[in-house]
Scaffold this motif. Structure first.
Motif, PDB file in Angstrom:
ATOM      1  N   PRO A  22      26.803-115.836  47.898  1.00 14.42           N
ATOM      2  CA  PRO A  22      28.255-116.044  48.029  1.00 14.42           C
ATOM      3  C   PRO A  22      28.613-117.509  48.313  1.00 14.42           C
ATOM      4  O   PRO A  22      27.858-118.244  48.935  1.00 14.42           O
ATOM      5  CB  PRO A  22      28.638-115.176  49.230  1.00 14.42           C
ATOM      6  N   VAL A  23      29.803-117.880  47.846  1.00 21.28           N
ATOM      7  CA  VAL A  23      30.392-119.189  48.131  1.00 21.28           C
ATOM      8  C   VAL A  23      31.031-119.102  49.517  1.00 21.28           C
ATOM      9  O   VAL A  23      31.603-118.070  49.875  1.00 21.28           O
ATOM     10  CB  VAL A  23      31.474-119.526  47.081  1.00 21.28           C
ATOM     11  N   LEU A  24      30.948-120.182  50.281  1.00 18.78           N
ATOM     12  CA  LEU A  24      31.701-120.261  51.529  1.00 18.78           C
ATOM     13  C   LEU A  24      33.061-120.831  51.162  1.00 18.78           C
ATOM     14  O   LEU A  24      33.196-122.029  50.906  1.00 18.78           O
ATOM     15  CB  LEU A  24      30.992-121.158  52.553  1.00 18.78           C
ATOM     16  N   GLY A  25      34.058-119.947  51.048  1.00 14.23           N
ATOM     17  CA  GLY A  25      35.344-120.424  50.552  1.00 14.23           C
ATOM     18  C   GLY A  25      36.496-119.509  50.887  1.00 14.23           C
ATOM     19  O   GLY A  25      36.351-118.485  51.543  1.00 14.23           O
ATOM     20  N   ASN A  26      37.650-119.911  50.381  1.00 12.79           N
ATOM     21  CA  ASN A  26      38.878-119.141  50.525  1.00 12.79           C
ATOM     22  C   ASN A  26      39.157-118.523  49.156  1.00 12.79           C
ATOM     23  O   ASN A  26      39.432-119.243  48.192  1.00 12.79           O
ATOM     24  CB  ASN A  26      40.016-120.062  50.963  1.00 12.79           C
ATOM     25  N   ARG A  27      39.074-117.198  49.061  1.00 20.80           N
ATOM     26  CA  ARG A  27      39.182-116.519  47.771  1.00 20.80           C
ATOM     27  C   ARG A  27      40.462-116.881  47.028  1.00 20.80           C
ATOM     28  O   ARG A  27      40.434-117.200  45.841  1.00 20.80           O
ATOM     29  CB  ARG A  27      39.094-115.005  47.966  1.00 20.80           C
ATOM     30  N   ASP A  28      41.599-116.818  47.705  1.00 19.58           N
ATOM     31  CA  ASP A  28      42.882-117.087  47.044  1.00 19.58           C
ATOM     32  C   ASP A  28      42.949-118.510  46.503  1.00 19.58           C
ATOM     33  O   ASP A  28      43.459-118.744  45.407  1.00 19.58           O
ATOM     34  CB  ASP A  28      44.055-116.834  47.994  1.00 19.58           C
ATOM     35  N   MET A  29      42.421-119.454  47.268  1.00 22.11           N
ATOM     36  CA  MET A  29      42.437-120.847  46.817  1.00 22.11           C
ATOM     37  C   MET A  29      41.494-121.054  45.631  1.00 22.11           C
ATOM     38  O   MET A  29      41.806-121.808  44.710  1.00 22.11           O
ATOM     39  CB  MET A  29      42.068-121.786  47.966  1.00 22.11           C
ATOM     40  N   LEU A  30      40.353-120.367  45.650  1.00 20.08           N
ATOM     41  CA  LEU A  30      39.417-120.474  44.520  1.00 20.08           C
ATOM     42  C   LEU A  30      40.010-119.836  43.267  1.00 20.08           C
ATOM     43  O   LEU A  30      39.820-120.339  42.155  1.00 20.08           O
ATOM     44  CB  LEU A  30      38.067-119.865  44.882  1.00 20.08           C
ATOM     45  N   VAL A  31      40.752-118.738  43.423  1.00 20.27           N
ATOM     46  CA  VAL A  31      41.468-118.138  42.288  1.00 20.27           C
ATOM     47  C   VAL A  31      42.448-119.165  41.727  1.00 20.27           C
ATOM     48  O   VAL A  31      42.528-119.366  40.507  1.00 20.27           O
ATOM     49  CB  VAL A  31      42.200-116.831  42.696  1.00 20.27           C
ATOM     50  N   GLN A  32      43.195-119.824  42.601  1.00 24.06           N
ATOM     51  CA  GLN A  32      44.168-120.825  42.167  1.00 24.06           C
ATOM     52  C   GLN A  32      43.496-121.956  41.389  1.00 24.06           C
ATOM     53  O   GLN A  32      43.968-122.374  40.333  1.00 24.06           O
ATOM     54  CB  GLN A  32      44.913-121.377  43.387  1.00 24.06           C
ATOM     55  N   VAL A  33      42.373-122.459  41.898  1.00 25.03           N
ATOM     56  CA  VAL A  33      41.629-123.540  41.241  1.00 25.03           C
ATOM     57  C   VAL A  33      41.189-123.104  39.845  1.00 25.03           C
ATOM     58  O   VAL A  33      41.416-123.797  38.850  1.00 25.03           O
ATOM     59  CB  VAL A  33      40.394-123.945  42.090  1.00 25.03           C
ATOM     60  N   LEU A  34      40.530-121.949  39.773  1.00 23.24           N
ATOM     61  CA  LEU A  34      39.982-121.501  38.495  1.00 23.24           C
ATOM     62  C   LEU A  34      41.071-121.093  37.516  1.00 23.24           C
ATOM     63  O   LEU A  34      40.946-121.338  36.312  1.00 23.24           O
ATOM     64  CB  LEU A  34      38.960-120.392  38.727  1.00 23.24           C
ATOM     65  N   LEU A  35      42.152-120.527  38.008  1.00 21.12           N
ATOM     66  CA  LEU A  35      43.280-120.196  37.145  1.00 21.12           C
ATOM     67  C   LEU A  35      43.857-121.471  36.523  1.00 21.12           C
ATOM     68  O   LEU A  35      44.151-121.515  35.319  1.00 21.12           O
ATOM     69  CB  LEU A  35      44.348-119.460  37.966  1.00 21.12           C
ATOM     70  N   ASN A  36      43.967-122.512  37.312  1.00 16.96           N
ATOM     71  CA  ASN A  36      44.484-123.780  36.812  1.00 16.96           C
ATOM     72  C   ASN A  36      43.549-124.366  35.745  1.00 16.96           C
ATOM     73  O   ASN A  36      44.000-124.800  34.684  1.00 16.96           O
ATOM     74  CB  ASN A  36      44.654-124.759  37.978  1.00 16.96           C
ATOM     75  N   LEU A  37      42.248-124.370  36.021  1.00 20.16           N
ATOM     76  CA  LEU A  37      41.289-124.921  35.062  1.00 20.16           C
ATOM     77  C   LEU A  37      41.256-124.105  33.766  1.00 20.16           C
ATOM     78  O   LEU A  37      41.213-124.675  32.662  1.00 20.16           O
ATOM     79  CB  LEU A  37      39.888-124.996  35.680  1.00 20.16           C
ATOM     80  N   VAL A  38      41.318-122.774  33.890  1.00 15.05           N
ATOM     81  CA  VAL A  38      41.302-121.919  32.702  1.00 15.05           C
ATOM     82  C   VAL A  38      42.606-122.073  31.920  1.00 15.05           C
ATOM     83  O   VAL A  38      42.602-122.092  30.684  1.00 15.05           O
ATOM     84  CB  VAL A  38      41.025-120.442  33.090  1.00 15.05           C
ATOM     85  N   LYS A  39      43.722-122.220  32.620  1.00 14.09           N
ATOM     86  CA  LYS A  39      45.009-122.420  31.939  1.00 14.09           C
ATOM     87  C   LYS A  39      44.997-123.732  31.157  1.00 14.09           C
ATOM     88  O   LYS A  39      45.407-123.785  29.999  1.00 14.09           O
ATOM     89  CB  LYS A  39      46.158-122.411  32.944  1.00 14.09           C
TER      90      LYS A  39
END
Length: 168
Positions: A40-57
């Motif tokens: 597992p990543v040590l992270g904030n799930r919602d923020m990681l969703v935001q990051v990856l959503l932005n990169l994929v968009k």
């Protein structure tokens, strides 16, 4: 400081892919190359969703209308350490998450300032997406890198993993 827990990055990527396919990336082919043994990543799930959503968009907007492809991949990279400024410590960043597209690439003129606010090539863009991505990854103690050439742009996130006793 952000709230960080153990996050399954594959679940985050799957969520982002499903959102993209049902919306802005309809018609884009997704390729997934995941390392199933990734801790597992040590992270904030919602923020990681935001990051990856932005990169994929961004990737979805860059790919050609016909034959557009986005590759999502994960890997474990041994020996990646980042010096922490102002201290002797080194941060271990072994988890690599990659978003790659077959779009036209990032113009040379933008590359030095790509993660700065208000830098964009989009007609109606505000230029805040990648600046926010960089800040969130920095807040995670991670690193973001990119490589771009004609027909292939790659964003690489290097993230900390959950160490024993952390993130529970």
């Amino acid at each position: 400081p952000i709230q960080r827990t153990a996050v399954n990055i594959h679940e985050v990527l799957e969520h982002v892919r499903r959102l993209a396919e049902s919306g802005f990336a309809r018609g884009v082919r997704f390729v997934e190359l995941y390392d199933p043994s990734l801790p597992p990543v040590l992270g904030n799930r919602d923020m990681l969703v935001q990051v990856l959503l932005n990169l994929v968009k961004n990737a979805a907007e860059a790919v050609p209308e016909q034959g557009g492809e986005i590759m999502l991949s994960t890997a474990y990279q041994h020996g990646v350490r980042l010096a922490v400024s102002g201290s002797e410590s080194r941060l271990h960043l072994p988890l690599v998450v990659t978003v790659q597209d077959n779009g036209s690439g990032i113009p040379d003129s933008l590359r030095p300032n790509l993660f700065d606010p208000f830098v964009t090539t989009k007609h109606n863009g505000k230029g805040l997406g990648l600046a926010l991505v960089a800040k969130i990854i920095d807040d995670h103690g991670g690193l973001i890198e990119f490589d771009s050439q004609q027909r292939r742009t790659t964003f690489r996130l290097k993230l900390p993993m959950v160490e024993q006793g952390e993130g529970n």
